[in-house]
Design a protein around this motif. Sequence first.
Motif, PDB file in Angstrom:
ATOM      1  N   GLN A  13       0.858  -1.179   0.000  1.00 51.21           N
ATOM      2  CA  GLN A  13       0.000   0.000   0.000  1.00 51.21           C
ATOM      3  C   GLN A  13       0.901   1.238   0.000  1.00 51.21           C
ATOM      4  OE1 GLN A  13      -2.101  -0.973   3.573  1.00 51.21           O
ATOM      5  NE2 GLN A  13      -3.158  -2.697   2.620  1.00 51.21           N
ATOM      6  N   PRO A  14       0.781   2.108  -0.994  1.00 48.32           N
ATOM      7  CA  PRO A  14       1.761   3.197  -1.167  1.00 48.32           C
ATOM      8  C   PRO A  14       1.509   4.374  -0.236  1.00 48.32           C
ATOM      9  CG  PRO A  14       0.133   3.285  -2.921  1.00 48.32           C
ATOM     10  CD  PRO A  14      -0.194   2.060  -2.109  1.00 48.32           C
ATOM     11  N   ILE A  22       9.663   1.632  -0.735  1.00 53.09           N
ATOM     12  CA  ILE A  22       8.748   0.831  -1.547  1.00 53.09           C
ATOM     13  C   ILE A  22       9.526   0.123  -2.659  1.00 53.09           C
ATOM     14  CG2 ILE A  22       6.768   0.918  -3.106  1.00 53.09           C
ATOM     15  CD1 ILE A  22       5.786   3.356  -1.460  1.00 53.09           C
ATOM     16  N   ASN A  39      -0.094  -2.477  -5.915  1.00 51.58           N
ATOM     17  CA  ASN A  39      -0.303  -1.307  -5.074  1.00 51.58           C
ATOM     18  C   ASN A  39      -1.798  -1.033  -5.052  1.00 51.58           C
ATOM     19  OD1 ASN A  39      -0.786   0.020  -7.534  1.00 51.58           O
ATOM     20  ND2 ASN A  39       1.122   1.180  -7.492  1.00 51.58           N
ATOM     21  N   SER A  57      -0.601   5.559  -8.186  1.00 43.55           N
ATOM     22  CA  SER A  57      -0.505   4.151  -8.561  1.00 43.55           C
ATOM     23  C   SER A  57       0.167   3.894  -9.910  1.00 43.55           C
ATOM     24  CB  SER A  57      -1.917   3.542  -8.587  1.00 43.55           C
ATOM     25  OG  SER A  57      -1.921   2.242  -9.121  1.00 43.55           O
TER      26      SER A  57
END
Length: 263
Positions: A13-14, A22, A39, A57
Motif C-alpha cells: 500500500q503506497p 517501496i 499497489n 498508482s
Amino acid sequence: MSTRPIRIGVQLQPQHAPYELIRDRVTELEELGADIVFNWDHFFPLYGEPDGLHFESWTMLAAIAEQTSRIELGALVNCNSYRNPNLQADMARTIDRISAKGTGTGRFIFGTGSGWFERDYEEYGYEFGTVGSRLNDLARDLPIIRERWTTLNPAPTRHIPILIGGGGEKKTLRMVAEHAHIWHSFSDAATLERKLGILGEHCAAVGRDQGEIEISVELGKQSVAEVEELRALGASLFTLGMTGPEYDLAPVREWLAWRDAAR
C-alpha cells in the motif's frame, strides 16, 4: 480443490513510506519469489495519518515494471472513475510493454474496480455519483478498454489479464463473468461458497466457463486452516496487504513457505 497452482500476491500500500523503501521492498519480494506485487489506486492514505506520505498508482507501476524482471504487477485495484477508458487501455498496454523486457511477454495485470473513496473524488475534482452509477460506468467502460487493446500499435504483448475486485452479487459478479480473468474478494469460506454459486449463474447466463476465472482472496488475519478451506473451494491466488512505514515481509515469507509446501 482448485487445480490451479497457488499464487501469493503482496499489496504494498503506497502510504506512509518513502518511495525508496517501496522500491526496495519490491526488489525483496521478487527475490523472495512472490508471484505478484500490487499497489492501490488512491491519492491519500486510507488509514493512519490522513495527510501522510502517499504516491500515485500508475506511475509507480510503470517504474516497477522497469525495475523487475519476473514478478507480475498491477493495482489492487485501479479506480475506473479517475481516467478515460481509452487512456486506461493505453496506459495498461504501455506498462505491459515495459514489463516485457527480455522475455517478450508482459507481466501487467489490469486490476480494476468502480471506486469508493470519496476524498479522492472531492479533492481531485471527479464526480462521486453513487455506488450504482460508478458500477454502471465500469460496466460501460470495460468493453471500451478491451476494444482499444485490439487497435493500439504496438498491441499488448498478451491478452492482458483483467482482475475485478468486489463482491456485489448483481452487478460486480456479472462483470466478472463477462470480462474477468481473476476475481478478487475479501471472503471467508461461507461467503466465498455462496458467491461462487452466484458467479456460476452469471457465467451460465453469458455463456462463460467459470473455470476460466481465477479466484483471489485476501489473506488478512486468516489462519492456515481457514485459507485451506478457501483453497478447497477453488481459490488459488491469495493476497496479503501491508502498509508503510516498514512493510514487514515476515508474513510473506511464511505464506510463501506454505505455498511451496503445497506444490
